[in-house]
Design a protein around this motif. Sequence first.
Motif, PDB file in Angstrom:
ATOM      1  N   LEU A   1       0.830  -1.199   0.000  1.00 48.42           N
ATOM      2  CA  LEU A   1       0.000   0.000   0.000  1.00 48.42           C
ATOM      3  C   LEU A   1       0.872   1.259   0.000  1.00 48.42           C
ATOM      4  N   HIS A   2       1.873   1.301   0.878  1.00 47.21           N
ATOM      5  CA  HIS A   2       2.750   2.474   0.935  1.00 47.21           C
ATOM      6  C   HIS A   2       3.604   2.600  -0.327  1.00 47.21           C
ATOM      7  N   LEU A   3       4.032   1.482  -0.890  1.00 47.31           N
ATOM      8  CA  LEU A   3       4.764   1.546  -2.155  1.00 47.31           C
ATOM      9  C   LEU A   3       3.875   2.142  -3.245  1.00 47.31           C
ATOM     10  N   GLY A   4       2.630   1.745  -3.257  1.00 45.17           N
ATOM     11  CA  GLY A   4       1.686   2.268  -4.243  1.00 45.17           C
ATOM     12  C   GLY A   4       1.413   3.745  -4.041  1.00 45.17           C
ATOM     13  N   LEU A   5       1.211   4.147  -2.803  1.00 40.01           N
ATOM     14  CA  LEU A   5       0.974   5.567  -2.514  1.00 40.01           C
ATOM     15  C   LEU A   5       2.227   6.395  -2.803  1.00 40.01           C
ATOM     16  N   GLY A   6       3.384   5.804  -2.528  1.00 39.86           N
ATOM     17  CA  GLY A   6       4.637   6.478  -2.869  1.00 39.86           C
ATOM     18  C   GLY A   6       4.775   6.659  -4.371  1.00 39.86           C
ATOM     19  N   ARG A   7       4.431   5.626  -5.125  1.00 36.88           N
ATOM     20  CA  ARG A   7       4.502   5.714  -6.584  1.00 36.88           C
ATOM     21  C   ARG A   7       3.531   6.769  -7.114  1.00 36.88           C
ATOM     22  N   LEU A   8       2.354   6.810  -6.554  1.00 37.88           N
ATOM     23  CA  LEU A   8       1.362   7.799  -6.951  1.00 37.88           C
ATOM     24  C   LEU A   8       1.902   9.217  -6.719  1.00 37.88           C
ATOM     25  N   ALA A   9       2.455   9.467  -5.540  1.00 37.09           N
ATOM     26  CA  ALA A   9       3.037  10.774  -5.239  1.00 37.09           C
ATOM     27  C   ALA A   9       4.227  11.064  -6.153  1.00 37.09           C
ATOM     28  N   PHE A  10       5.053  10.067  -6.394  1.00 34.70           N
ATOM     29  CA  PHE A  10       6.224  10.231  -7.258  1.00 34.70           C
ATOM     30  C   PHE A  10       5.798  10.658  -8.659  1.00 34.70           C
ATOM     31  N   MET A  11       4.814   9.996  -9.203  1.00 31.94           N
ATOM     32  CA  MET A  11       4.357  10.305 -10.558  1.00 31.94           C
ATOM     33  C   MET A  11       3.709  11.682 -10.633  1.00 31.94           C
ATOM     34  N   GLN A  12       3.256  12.206  -9.502  1.00 28.51           N
ATOM     35  CA  GLN A  12       2.678  13.553  -9.448  1.00 28.51           C
ATOM     36  C   GLN A  12       3.734  14.599  -9.054  1.00 28.51           C
ATOM     37  N   LYS A  13       4.986  14.137  -8.988  1.00 31.34           N
ATOM     38  CA  LYS A  13       6.124  14.996  -8.640  1.00 31.34           C
ATOM     39  C   LYS A  13       5.994  15.605  -7.250  1.00 31.34           C
ATOM     40  N   GLN A  14       5.350  14.872  -6.372  1.00 26.07           N
ATOM     41  CA  GLN A  14       5.241  15.268  -4.963  1.00 26.07           C
ATOM     42  C   GLN A  14       6.329  14.504  -4.207  1.00 26.07           C
ATOM     43  N   TRP A  15       7.555  14.948  -4.407  1.00 30.31           N
ATOM     44  CA  TRP A  15       8.735  14.204  -3.954  1.00 30.31           C
ATOM     45  C   TRP A  15       8.741  13.975  -2.451  1.00 30.31           C
ATOM     46  N   ALA A  16       8.404  14.961  -1.661  1.00 33.64           N
ATOM     47  CA  ALA A  16       8.434  14.803  -0.199  1.00 33.64           C
ATOM     48  C   ALA A  16       7.399  13.780   0.259  1.00 33.64           C
ATOM     49  N   ASP A  17       6.217  13.795  -0.340  1.00 35.75           N
ATOM     50  CA  ASP A  17       5.190  12.804   0.011  1.00 35.75           C
ATOM     51  C   ASP A  17       5.637  11.409  -0.394  1.00 35.75           C
ATOM     52  N   ALA A  18       6.229  11.289  -1.566  1.00 35.98           N
ATOM     53  CA  ALA A  18       6.732   9.983  -2.005  1.00 35.98           C
ATOM     54  C   ALA A  18       7.782   9.479  -1.025  1.00 35.98           C
ATOM     55  N   GLU A  19       8.715  10.340  -0.682  1.00 34.56           N
ATOM     56  CA  GLU A  19       9.780   9.978   0.256  1.00 34.56           C
ATOM     57  C   GLU A  19       9.202   9.508   1.590  1.00 34.56           C
ATOM     58  N   ARG A  20       8.163  10.188   2.047  1.00 39.23           N
ATOM     59  CA  ARG A  20       7.523   9.819   3.321  1.00 39.23           C
ATOM     60  C   ARG A  20       6.913   8.420   3.247  1.00 39.23           C
ATOM     61  N   HIS A  21       6.227   8.100   2.157  1.00 37.81           N
ATOM     62  CA  HIS A  21       5.622   6.766   2.023  1.00 37.81           C
ATOM     63  C   HIS A  21       6.691   5.675   1.951  1.00 37.81           C
ATOM     64  N   TYR A  22       7.759   5.934   1.205  1.00 41.33           N
ATOM     65  CA  TYR A  22       8.829   4.933   1.121  1.00 41.33           C
ATOM     66  C   TYR A  22       9.529   4.772   2.473  1.00 41.33           C
ATOM     67  N   SER A  23       9.713   5.867   3.187  1.00 41.63           N
ATOM     68  CA  SER A  23      10.320   5.784   4.519  1.00 41.63           C
ATOM     69  C   SER A  23       9.455   4.970   5.475  1.00 41.63           C
ATOM     70  N   GLU A  24       8.156   5.069   5.313  1.00 45.22           N
ATOM     71  CA  GLU A  24       7.221   4.298   6.151  1.00 45.22           C
ATOM     72  C   GLU A  24       7.495   2.797   6.014  1.00 45.22           C
ATOM     73  N   VAL A  25       7.736   2.355   4.801  1.00 49.31           N
ATOM     74  CA  VAL A  25       8.047   0.930   4.573  1.00 49.31           C
ATOM     75  C   VAL A  25       9.374   0.586   5.226  1.00 49.31           C
ATOM     76  N   ILE A  26      10.378   1.399   4.989  1.00 53.84           N
ATOM     77  CA  ILE A  26      11.724   1.122   5.493  1.00 53.84           C
ATOM     78  C   ILE A  26      11.759   1.133   7.021  1.00 53.84           C
ATOM     79  N   ASP A  27      11.116   2.111   7.612  1.00 52.46           N
ATOM     80  CA  ASP A  27      11.182   2.278   9.066  1.00 52.46           C
ATOM     81  C   ASP A  27      10.280   1.310   9.825  1.00 52.46           C
ATOM     82  N   ARG A  28       9.081   1.085   9.307  1.00 47.20           N
ATOM     83  CA  ARG A  28       8.107   0.270  10.039  1.00 47.20           C
ATOM     84  C   ARG A  28       7.994  -1.163   9.555  1.00 47.20           C
ATOM     85  N   LEU A  29       8.416  -1.417   8.305  1.00 45.56           N
ATOM     86  CA  LEU A  29       8.229  -2.748   7.724  1.00 45.56           C
ATOM     87  C   LEU A  29       9.509  -3.221   7.032  1.00 45.56           C
ATOM     88  N   PRO A  30      10.652  -3.168   7.717  1.00 45.20           N
ATOM     89  CA  PRO A  30      11.937  -3.438   7.069  1.00 45.20           C
ATOM     90  C   PRO A  30      12.144  -4.884   6.625  1.00 45.20           C
TER      91      PRO A  30
END
Length: 108
Positions: free
Chosen positions: A27-56
């Motif tokens: 889910l977070h990878l998908g939301l990150g991709r969605l933000a990335f494709m909309q050039k919302q870099w900080a939001d994308a980074e936040r979603h990817y960090s969520e996976v790394i930090d909480r679901l490593p």
Amino acid sequence: MLILDASGTERRRSEGYLPRDEFLAELHLGLGRLAFMQKQWADAERHYSEVIDRLPNTTGAAEAVYWRGVSRYKRTNDHTALPAIAAEFDRQYQQSPWATKASIWRHA
């Protein structure tokens, strides 16, 4: 699970059953991709960090490391951030295909 943008374009797909943590990572990878494709870099980074930090320990964590790094680079336009992504793969997820993809950045 399908992640679609506002125009209905598919941005990520996951089929079949996934345990809770794997589902959340997807889910977070998908939301990150969605933000990335909309050039919302900080939001994308936040979603990817969520996976790394909480679901490593999920299968998507290595992908999240890669895309978080790319999002950070796009947000800052600082190419010196790229070797740090490759170094992160040296510490973890060394055997993932995402580590191979990031290996080119070792000397950026």
